[in-house]
Design a protein around this motif. Structure first.
Motif, PDB file in Angstrom:
ATOM      1  N   ILE A  89     -34.779 -45.794   8.264  1.00 19.71           N
ATOM      2  CA  ILE A  89     -35.016 -46.780   7.198  1.00 19.71           C
ATOM      3  C   ILE A  89     -35.904 -46.182   6.109  1.00 19.71           C
ATOM      4  O   ILE A  89     -35.623 -46.327   4.917  1.00 19.71           O
ATOM      5  N   TYR A  90     -36.961 -45.486   6.486  1.00 17.82           N
ATOM      6  CA  TYR A  90     -37.854 -44.854   5.511  1.00 17.82           C
ATOM      7  C   TYR A  90     -37.099 -43.819   4.677  1.00 17.82           C
ATOM      8  O   TYR A  90     -37.240 -43.765   3.455  1.00 17.82           O
ATOM      9  N   SER A  91     -36.284 -43.007   5.336  1.00 22.02           N
ATOM     10  CA  SER A  91     -35.498 -41.997   4.617  1.00 22.02           C
ATOM     11  C   SER A  91     -34.516 -42.644   3.648  1.00 22.02           C
ATOM     12  O   SER A  91     -34.348 -42.172   2.520  1.00 22.02           O
ATOM     13  N   ALA A  92     -33.875 -43.710   4.066  1.00 15.33           N
ATOM     14  CA  ALA A  92     -32.922 -44.405   3.198  1.00 15.33           C
ATOM     15  C   ALA A  92     -33.619 -44.975   1.964  1.00 15.33           C
ATOM     16  O   ALA A  92     -33.093 -44.879   0.844  1.00 15.33           O
ATOM     17  N   ILE A  93     -34.800 -45.533   2.143  1.00 11.01           N
ATOM     18  CA  ILE A  93     -35.555 -46.080   1.013  1.00 11.01           C
ATOM     19  C   ILE A  93     -35.948 -44.971   0.050  1.00 11.01           C
ATOM     20  O   ILE A  93     -35.817 -45.110  -1.170  1.00 11.01           O
ATOM     21  N   ARG A  94     -36.430 -43.841   0.571  1.00  7.06           N
ATOM     22  CA  ARG A  94     -36.834 -42.720  -0.279  1.00  7.06           C
ATOM     23  C   ARG A  94     -35.635 -42.130  -1.034  1.00  7.06           C
ATOM     24  O   ARG A  94     -35.752 -41.773  -2.203  1.00  7.06           O
ATOM     25  N   ILE A  95     -34.491 -42.033  -0.389  1.00  8.73           N
ATOM     26  CA  ILE A  95     -33.287 -41.519  -1.055  1.00  8.73           C
ATOM     27  C   ILE A  95     -32.854 -42.482  -2.149  1.00  8.73           C
ATOM     28  O   ILE A  95     -32.505 -42.066  -3.256  1.00  8.73           O
ATOM     29  N   TYR A  96     -32.887 -43.782  -1.870  1.00 13.00           N
ATOM     30  CA  TYR A  96     -32.527 -44.786  -2.872  1.00 13.00           C
ATOM     31  C   TYR A  96     -33.437 -44.686  -4.096  1.00 13.00           C
ATOM     32  O   TYR A  96     -32.981 -44.672  -5.234  1.00 13.00           O
ATOM     33  N   LYS A  97     -34.746 -44.574  -3.863  1.00  9.89           N
ATOM     34  CA  LYS A  97     -35.693 -44.463  -4.972  1.00  9.89           C
ATOM     35  C   LYS A  97     -35.491 -43.166  -5.752  1.00  9.89           C
ATOM     36  O   LYS A  97     -35.642 -43.142  -6.965  1.00  9.89           O
ATOM     37  N   ALA A  98     -35.142 -42.091  -5.063  1.00  7.95           N
ATOM     38  CA  ALA A  98     -34.905 -40.813  -5.743  1.00  7.95           C
ATOM     39  C   ALA A  98     -33.723 -40.923  -6.691  1.00  7.95           C
ATOM     40  O   ALA A  98     -33.756 -40.387  -7.801  1.00  7.95           O
ATOM     41  N   PHE A  99     -32.668 -41.614  -6.287  1.00  8.87           N
ATOM     42  CA  PHE A  99     -31.495 -41.759  -7.141  1.00  8.87           C
ATOM     43  C   PHE A  99     -31.710 -42.770  -8.264  1.00  8.87           C
ATOM     44  O   PHE A  99     -31.240 -42.578  -9.370  1.00  8.87           O
ATOM     45  N   THR A 100     -32.442 -43.843  -8.008  1.00  8.50           N
ATOM     46  CA  THR A 100     -32.649 -44.856  -9.042  1.00  8.50           C
ATOM     47  C   THR A 100     -33.638 -44.418 -10.104  1.00  8.50           C
ATOM     48  O   THR A 100     -33.576 -44.884 -11.236  1.00  8.50           O
ATOM     49  N   HIS A 101     -34.539 -43.523  -9.769  1.00 10.40           N
ATOM     50  CA  HIS A 101     -35.532 -43.038 -10.730  1.00 10.40           C
ATOM     51  C   HIS A 101     -35.311 -41.561 -11.049  1.00 10.40           C
ATOM     52  O   HIS A 101     -36.261 -40.827 -11.295  1.00 10.40           O
TER      53      HIS A 101
END
Length: 66
Positions: A15-27
């Motif tokens: 879950i933590y990795s998925a959140i970090r990947i999502y934030k990396a792509f959105t920003h």
């Protein structure tokens, strides 16, 4: 019991990795990565705004006689 603990830790890591990947792509285009309270970000936005206003001006000939 060990299996439950291992699955819980693994689930939290996924879950933590998925959140970090999502934030990396959105920003991706934002060097501040979504930070809202930094003085540097305010300066960058000011420079972007100034550059944007320069681009929006019509080109002018400096040698043009009036």
């Amino acid at each position: 019991m060990q299996t439950i603990i291992a699955l819980t830790v693994t689930g939290i890591a996924v879950i933590y990795s998925a959140i970090r990947i999502y934030k990396a792509f959105t920003h991706a285009g934002d060097p501040c990565r979504g930070c809202k309270g930094c003085v540097l970000k305010e300066q960058m936005q000011k420079v972007r705004h100034e550059k944007g206003s320069l681009k929006s001006k019509k080109p002018a000939c400096y040698n043009k006689k009036a």
